[in-house]
Scaffold this active site. Structure first.
Site, PDB file in Angstrom:
ATOM      1  N   SER A 103       0.704  -3.245 -10.878  1.00 25.74           N
ATOM      2  CA  SER A 103      -0.541  -4.022 -10.933  1.00 25.74           C
ATOM      3  C   SER A 103      -0.486  -5.104 -12.012  1.00 25.74           C
ATOM      4  CB  SER A 103      -1.722  -3.094 -11.206  1.00 25.74           C
ATOM      5  OG  SER A 103      -1.809  -2.106 -10.207  1.00 25.74           O
TER       6      SER A 103
HETATM    7  N1  SAH Z   1      -0.726   1.679 -10.373  1.00 22.94           N
HETATM    8  C1  SAH Z   1       0.562   1.198  -9.936  1.00 22.94           C
HETATM    9  C2  SAH Z   1       0.394   0.234  -8.790  1.00 22.94           C
HETATM   10  C3  SAH Z   1       1.050   0.780  -7.612  1.00 22.94           C
HETATM   11  S1  SAH Z   1       0.733  -0.049  -6.071  1.00 22.94           S
HETATM   12  C4  SAH Z   1       1.339   0.573 -11.086  1.00 22.94           C
HETATM   13  O1  SAH Z   1       0.775   0.347 -12.151  1.00 22.94           O
HETATM   14  O2  SAH Z   1       2.538   0.354 -10.903  1.00 22.94           O
HETATM   15  C5  SAH Z   1      -0.062   1.255  -5.196  1.00 22.94           C
HETATM   16  C6  SAH Z   1       0.719   2.526  -5.030  1.00 22.94           C
HETATM   17  O3  SAH Z   1      -0.053   3.386  -4.212  1.00 22.94           O
HETATM   18  C7  SAH Z   1       2.077   2.392  -4.344  1.00 22.94           C
HETATM   19  O4  SAH Z   1       3.062   2.888  -5.200  1.00 22.94           O
HETATM   20  C8  SAH Z   1       1.935   3.251  -3.080  1.00 22.94           C
HETATM   21  O5  SAH Z   1       3.140   3.944  -2.743  1.00 22.94           O
HETATM   22  C9  SAH Z   1       0.829   4.216  -3.495  1.00 22.94           C
HETATM   23  N2  SAH Z   1       0.093   4.833  -2.391  1.00 22.94           N
HETATM   24  C10 SAH Z   1      -0.327   4.288  -1.228  1.00 22.94           C
HETATM   25  N3  SAH Z   1      -0.999   5.189  -0.502  1.00 22.94           N
HETATM   26  C11 SAH Z   1      -1.020   6.346  -1.230  1.00 22.94           C
HETATM   27  C12 SAH Z   1      -1.558   7.647  -1.009  1.00 22.94           C
HETATM   28  N4  SAH Z   1      -2.227   7.963   0.101  1.00 22.94           N
HETATM   29  N5  SAH Z   1      -1.383   8.580  -1.977  1.00 22.94           N
HETATM   30  C13 SAH Z   1      -0.704   8.294  -3.124  1.00 22.94           C
HETATM   31  N6  SAH Z   1      -0.154   7.086  -3.367  1.00 22.94           N
HETATM   32  C14 SAH Z   1      -0.317   6.125  -2.440  1.00 22.94           C
END
Ligand code: SAH
Length: 201
Positions: free
Chosen positions: A55
């Site tokens: 993010s």
């Molecule tokens: N907070 C993270 C941003 C990650 S982007 C950071 O700081 O790096 C969003 C993430 O959500 C991705 O890694 C994706 O794999 C995850 N994601 C998507 N659907 C999900 C679900 N149902 N349960 C858990 N993770 C999920």
């Protein structure tokens, strides 16, 4: 932009000193893929593999402010990805449980958090739409992927009374940050600014 530049830029927009200190305390370069290290302090989302992104610092700070964290809080982070957002949350509360659907990302997040010397985040490999009932209730829940139509009901149910949740919610081509607060009698939901996140699967 370098680390100082990013922190100066955030300081012009983020009022909460504790959030600024937490942003300053987490080395973002430990959470990006090695080829992206030079861009680690750009105020932008960056690719972390598996079609996912770390993010943007501005949105991480904004969501942390909205969660109004206290040092004793227990927090759930849904979509932990690189672990960066969880790392910032961890500087503001007692413990973070992070849940991530992609096993490789969950493993990578745990490694990066350990390298950053952070020991109050537990990363779990699983489906965050269901929350993590075994450690509920949470004082705060942070969701980093866009839910369709509404905040997943299981997540709202895992909030403590007085607990706060922030999540991007999308539908019909628009995507907004939603803030939820649980009261004795129910949930108070507020739609905030437009945002862009990867979808919650
Ligand atoms: N907070 C993270 C941003 C990650 S982007 C950071 O700081 O790096 C969003 C993430 O959500 C991705 O890694 C994706 O794999 C995850 N994601 C998507 N659907 C999900 C679900 N149902 N349960 C858990 N993770 C999920």
């Amino acid at each position: 932009m370098d680390r100082d530049g990013l922190l100066r830029s955030l300081a012009t927009r983020v009022r909460d000193e504790r959030v600024l200190a937490a942003m300053a305390a987490v080395p973002r370069e430990l959470f990006v893929v090695p080829t992206m290290t030079a861009a680690a302090y750009e105020d932008a989302p960056l690719r972390i593999g598996h079609g996912q992104t770390i993010s943007q610092p501005t949105i991480v700070a904004r969501m942390c402010e909205l969660l109004e964290l206290r040092p004793t809080d227990r927090v759930l982070d849904v979509g932990t990805g690189s672990g960066y957002h969880a790392a910032v949350l961890s500087r503001l509360c007692d413990h973070v449980w992070g849940i991530e659907l992609e096993t490789q990302l969950a493993l990578g997040a745990a490694r990066s958090l350990a390298r950053a010397g952070i020991d109050n985040v537990t990363v779990v490999d699983g489906d965050g739409v269901l929350g993590l009932p075994e450690h509920a209730p949470y004082d705060a829940i942070n969701v980093a992927a866009t839910a369709r139509g509404q905040v997943p009901p299981a997540l709202e149910q895992q909030l403590a009374v007085g607990g706060r949740l922030v999540a991007p919610v999308g539908g019909d081509g628009c995507e907004q940050l939603v803030h939820v607060r649980r009261h004795e009698g129910g949930f108070e939901r507020e739609r905030l600014e437009s945002v862009r996140f990867v979808p919650l699967r």
